[in-house]
Scaffold this active site. Sequence first.
Site, mmCIF file in Angstrom:
data_model
loop_
_atom_site.group_PDB
_atom_site.id
_atom_site.type_symbol
_atom_site.label_atom_id
_atom_site.label_comp_id
_atom_site.label_asym_id
_atom_site.label_seq_id
_atom_site.Cartn_x
_atom_site.Cartn_y
_atom_site.Cartn_z
ATOM 1 N N ASP A 275 40.032 -22.339 -44.810
ATOM 2 C CA ASP A 275 41.071 -22.140 -43.558
ATOM 3 C C ASP A 275 40.167 -22.123 -42.534
ATOM 4 O O ASP A 275 38.983 -22.086 -42.448
ATOM 5 C CB ASP A 275 41.720 -20.671 -44.034
ATOM 6 N N ASP B 273 39.470 -19.722 -39.344
ATOM 7 C CA ASP B 273 39.737 -18.510 -38.499
ATOM 8 C C ASP B 273 39.277 -18.708 -37.171
ATOM 9 O O ASP B 273 38.212 -19.383 -36.834
ATOM 10 C CB ASP B 273 38.915 -17.459 -39.325
ATOM 11 N N ASP C 164 28.191 -11.312 -41.569
ATOM 12 C CA ASP C 164 27.112 -11.049 -42.870
ATOM 13 C C ASP C 164 26.009 -12.058 -43.061
ATOM 14 O O ASP C 164 24.738 -11.538 -42.820
ATOM 15 C CB ASP C 164 28.028 -10.888 -44.259
#
Length: 410
Positions: free
Chosen positions: A54, A56, A147
């Site tokens: 996807d 984002d 992260d």
Amino acid sequence: MAEPTIITAPPALRREKISFEALKVIQRLQAQGFQAYLAGGGVRDLLLGRHPKDFDIATSAQPNEVRRVFHNCRLIGRRFRLAHILFRGMFIEVATFRSPVVAEDDTEQETPLAGRDAPPEAFRARDGMILRDNVFGTAEQDAWRRDFTVNGLFYDPEAHQVIDYVGGLPDLDRRLLRSIGEPLIRYREDPVRMLRACRFAGTLDFQIEPHADHAIHALRNDLALASPSRMYEEVLKLFNSGAAEPIFRHLHRTGLFSVIFPEAGAWLNTEAGEAAQLRIYHALRQMDVWKRHGHDINPALAWAVAFGPYHEHLAVQQEKQGLKTSPALAMATINHLHGLAKHVQVFKHVVRDASLIMAAQPTFEKTREGVRSERFRTRHYFGDALVYLKLRSAWTGTGAELVQWWQQHL
Ligand code: ATP
Ligand code: MG
């Protein structure tokens, strides 16, 4: 503020792989004077020549401002305010830049924004764990709160530039998952990052940078603090990643497997369990093959298959107490999967269907003809049960004739 590394027109990044809708959303936001970039896994995958799952988008526009720009916009989440820009049959997720961690004892309740990735409210808190992650920030801050370095890149399709605040580009070249900031701190903030490290290492075939890897060994027990419903979603992502086998090898290697699945983990380390590891890896490899062929794996089948050898082992104990094989298999599956609830909340209907898949196994042998056999074929779990029969036959090297018979009489 540190200057980012900016690469213009990176040869590996093919713009035509980006969805038309994502490009349009970025263009519109930029035309209104906002910063807007492709962010996270989408940029990483494009640079690796992979097809992103996807796209984002991260922007300087606040949720209400995003809504003003798009009439087809829906704000979702009370605490995690994200904008979904709706198109026919899909949506693009737009998140406002966030700043890193809000201290846990900070009780201010304003600016209800965080990503879907932030830990849920029902967290079992302990020192250093993020409970809220919901303050707007700059692009740079947004990169730093992510992260791993390879997940912290931005791409500006208008300028055709990758913007790297966190050293993600060299780590992509080295195929390294490096924690952004000190891993011991980052895993404490959100222990699910350890699981994500294994997921990305498996799907991308990257190494976990040694410091980030050692920190997993040190903090693995913290994963037990994550919310069981979030863990369920995470485990399903592992099953459906197309790289379930390498990911589970990482989970086993790092000891995370035994934290999430304590009983099965303990058994896998016994002599009998060690032999079963081969079966489990074979099953996961098979799931990866299905995924590569474009098949989504029914969660009940995934749980049945991944833990089948363990459930069969438990069922033998039940049989010794007088239960017949079919109910013993069902009981073993139900007891174990429900028993995981402290760490992983497996949905009730998934546990039920997994137990039906297992309970059906003796039926293949007993019921080839007649009304019962006809009824058996119409059960919603019949196809998945047959898949299990096939796998089991591959594991044991027996029952090929039975599988063949059922395949010929579908
Ligand atoms: P995938 O290809 O599996 O979707 P992804 O990298 O896009 O991988 P997502 O879970 O979709 O992962 O999250 C999007 C981005 O949000 C990540 O790339 C990362 O930058 C950030 N993110 C997600 N979860 C966390 C987390 N727990 N802690 C910090 N940053 C996170
Ligand atoms: Mg993603």
